[in-house]
Design an enzyme around this catalytic site. Structure first.
Site, PDB file in Angstrom:
ATOM      1  N   GLU A  27       0.908  -1.132   0.218  1.00  0.00           N
ATOM      2  CA  GLU A  27      -0.264   0.074  -0.051  1.00  0.00           C
ATOM      3  C   GLU A  27       1.191   1.431   0.349  1.00  0.00           C
ATOM      4  O   GLU A  27       1.887   1.430   1.047  1.00  0.00           O
ATOM      5  CB  GLU A  27      -0.810   0.089   1.669  1.00  0.00           C
ATOM      6  CG  GLU A  27      -2.083  -1.157   1.357  1.00  0.00           C
ATOM      7  CD  GLU A  27      -3.227  -1.092   2.363  1.00  0.00           C
ATOM      8  OE1 GLU A  27      -4.265  -0.801   2.401  1.00  0.00           O
ATOM      9  OE2 GLU A  27      -2.407   0.045   3.183  1.00  0.00           O
ATOM     10  N   CYS A  28       0.669   1.833  -1.292  1.00  0.00           N
ATOM     11  CA  CYS A  28       1.005   3.815  -1.040  1.00  0.00           C
ATOM     12  C   CYS A  28       2.868   3.227  -1.110  1.00  0.00           C
ATOM     13  O   CYS A  28       3.299   3.113  -1.645  1.00  0.00           O
ATOM     14  CB  CYS A  28       0.919   4.020  -0.470  1.00  0.00           C
ATOM     15  SG  CYS A  28       1.000   6.126  -0.343  1.00  0.00           S
ATOM     16  N   GLY A  29       3.233   3.697   0.114  1.00  0.00           N
ATOM     17  CA  GLY A  29       5.077   3.591  -0.135  1.00  0.00           C
ATOM     18  C   GLY A  29       5.782   2.169  -0.075  1.00  0.00           C
ATOM     19  O   GLY A  29       6.010   1.679  -0.535  1.00  0.00           O
ATOM     20  N   TYR A  43       3.494  -0.023  -2.098  1.00  0.00           N
ATOM     21  CA  TYR A  43       3.716   0.107  -3.297  1.00  0.00           C
ATOM     22  C   TYR A  43       4.453   0.445  -4.184  1.00  0.00           C
ATOM     23  O   TYR A  43       5.259  -0.357  -4.984  1.00  0.00           O
ATOM     24  CB  TYR A  43       1.869   0.426  -3.752  1.00  0.00           C
ATOM     25  CG  TYR A  43       1.771   0.701  -5.319  1.00  0.00           C
ATOM     26  CD1 TYR A  43       1.732  -0.664  -5.983  1.00  0.00           C
ATOM     27  CD2 TYR A  43       1.531   1.590  -5.745  1.00  0.00           C
ATOM     28  CE1 TYR A  43       1.602  -0.532  -7.443  1.00  0.00           C
ATOM     29  CE2 TYR A  43       1.466   1.398  -6.916  1.00  0.00           C
ATOM     30  CZ  TYR A  43       1.362   0.429  -7.788  1.00  0.00           C
ATOM     31  OH  TYR A  43       0.444   1.009  -9.160  1.00  0.00           O
ATOM     32  N   THR A  97      -1.007  -0.439  -4.285  1.00  0.00           N
ATOM     33  CA  THR A  97      -1.594   0.334  -4.381  1.00  0.00           C
ATOM     34  C   THR A  97      -1.633   1.645  -4.036  1.00  0.00           C
ATOM     35  O   THR A  97      -1.440   1.046  -2.431  1.00  0.00           O
ATOM     36  CB  THR A  97      -3.239   0.433  -4.779  1.00  0.00           C
ATOM     37  OG1 THR A  97      -4.403   1.340  -5.083  1.00  0.00           O
ATOM     38  CG2 THR A  97      -4.080  -0.573  -3.608  1.00  0.00           C
TER      39      THR A  97
END
Length: 438
Positions: A328-330, A332, A428
């Protein structure tokens, strides 16, 4: 079931001093011998970690945009057994998304209304005197269906200034619960996603003690305790969210720290084993994990160390050959081919996705998100609908892999940040808060 009485600490705007007041109240009430349960309204990872340091109990998020009423009540029931609840609002009291979510628009007033927690409004009175009463009166009027406990004045310049502000509040019938002098030495450092994380402070406990001393000296704690209240409610269902796997290797260090406490608590209660590991310490995920989960955080601040973490990357790649990896985010960004830091230097990442991201061209991406999965991921089937949010400054340079989800904002507009997947690996920018119909 008699609910634990609580209060919601809010303000007219961000930056008015909600966090300072909340942390000081939490520690001061604990020092009086109370068991205090903290909460945070809205999508925020950083403040709950400070709450825990202040009072010794895990803090949970309550989000009316992303959570339905059943989940909100289940998380609120975590406060049973405490003497008092102190919840910190997000932004201004009425600030939320334009489009409505599962049980509200994400504003703090939604949470106060549902739980019956009276509002304590923190008002920054710098640059004004009696006029501050008009602000407080407007907030009380607009939130007339929610109990209004009173105001705590912040950044008071002098005793004379306090007298003038108090006179205006008295004329408007607004109760003043306290008045905090201007103190530039009691600020928490910030970076681009908000406050610097709790785990990065070397004297955080001493700072909490300073906040508590400030509150004890300038706030009527007895009045605060008396103002706490809650709506009566029937027994809530226990907090239950199906875990994405039985054995979850979870990255946890200062580069990977953005995981919602209600998710981890629910997963553990439903029998999942969470196995933390530190990529920054070059630790590989547990060899017997069913799933590796890389949460968000600040990998861009540690890109060089992550690029040199060979055991971590080798363990991640070995796991991905046969079992799922999700970021997730970082997280990803770290799954991609490369991460470009703010100076324009590209660092090699895990290479499990073709993604290349950059912090050299900073652009804010912020807001609630709803994602409809196009492929199965992290315990969810294709077609599942998830609620969450996005908050980052990085941009995508390359994303050659298939999109993971159709992602929309709170207004239902399709967004370009879809996430991507390749084999057993997916990621994502979207941070999961809760699936639909929980």
């Amino acid at each position: 079931m008699k609910p634990t009485p609580g209060l919601l600490i809010s303000a007219p705007t961000s930056g008015a001093g909600k966090t300072t007041v909340t942390l000081g109240l939490l520690r001061a009430l604990v020092e009086e011998g109370l068991a205090v349960q903290p909460y945070k309204s809205g999508p925020d990872y950083i403040d709950p970690a400070f709450h825990r340091v202040a009072c010794g109990r895990a803090s949970f998020n309550l989000d009316s945009w992303a959570m339905d009423g059943t989940l909100l009540d289940a998380i609120a029931a975590e406060g049973q057994g405490a003497d008092i609840i102190v919840a910190e609002g997000v932004m201004g009291l009425f600030d939320g998304a334009m489009g409505r979510g599962v049980s509200g628009n994400g504003a703090s007033i939604d949470i106060a209304r549902r739980m019956g927690w009276p509002v304590v409004l923190v008002v920054d009175v710098s640059g004004q005197a009696q006029s501050a009463a008009a602000i407080a009166l407007g907030f009380r009027y607009l939130g007339a269906d929610v109990p209004f406990a009173g105001v705590i004045l912040n950044r008071v310049a002098s005793p004379r200034h306090e007298r003038l502000v108090r006179s205006g509040m008295e004329a408007a019938g607004i109760r003043v619960l306290g008045a905090l002098p201007r103190r530039s030495d009691l600020t928490l450092p910030e970076r681009h996603l908000g406050l610097v994380q709790a785990g990065e402070h070397d004297r955080l406990d001493a700072l909490m003690a300073d906040y508590a001393a400030l509150i004890r000296a300038h706030v009527d704690l007895s009045a605060i305790r008396q103002a706490a209240a809650a709506k009566p409610r029937s027994m809530s269902q226990p907090l239950a969210l199906p875990p994405p796997a039985q054995h979850i290797a979870l990255a946890q260090d200062t580069a990977f720290s953005f995981t919602y406490p209600h998710l981890l608590t629910a997963w553990r209660r439903m029998g999942a084993q969470i196995m933390p590991f530190s990529p920054l310490a070059d630790e590989a995920p547990a060899h017997d994990a069913d799933l590796v989960w890389l949460p968000g955080g600040y990998p861009e601040l540690h890109a060089g160390r992550l690029a040199a973490a060979y055991r971590f990357r080798a363990g991640l790649c070995h796991h991905a050959k046969t079992r799922p990896v999700y970021g997730e985010c970082g997280g990803y960004m770290v799954l991609g081919e490369g991460l470009i830091d703010k100076d324009g230097t590209q660092h090699r990442m895990a290479g499990l996705l073709g993604l290349v991201t950059s912090h050299a061209d900073r652009r804010l991406h912020l807001g609630y998100r709803q994602a409809r999965l196009l492929a199965p991921v992290a315990g969810f089937t294709a077609g599942a609908s998830l609620h969450g949010h996005e908050f980052h400054y990085s941009t995508i340079v390359e994303q050659p892999d298939p999109p993971l989800a159709d992602v929309t904002n709170a207004d239902g507009e399709l967004l370009a940040e879809t996430g991507s997947y390749r084999g057993h690996v997916a990621g994502t920018y979207f941070h999961l808060i809760a699936p639909d119909a929980v």
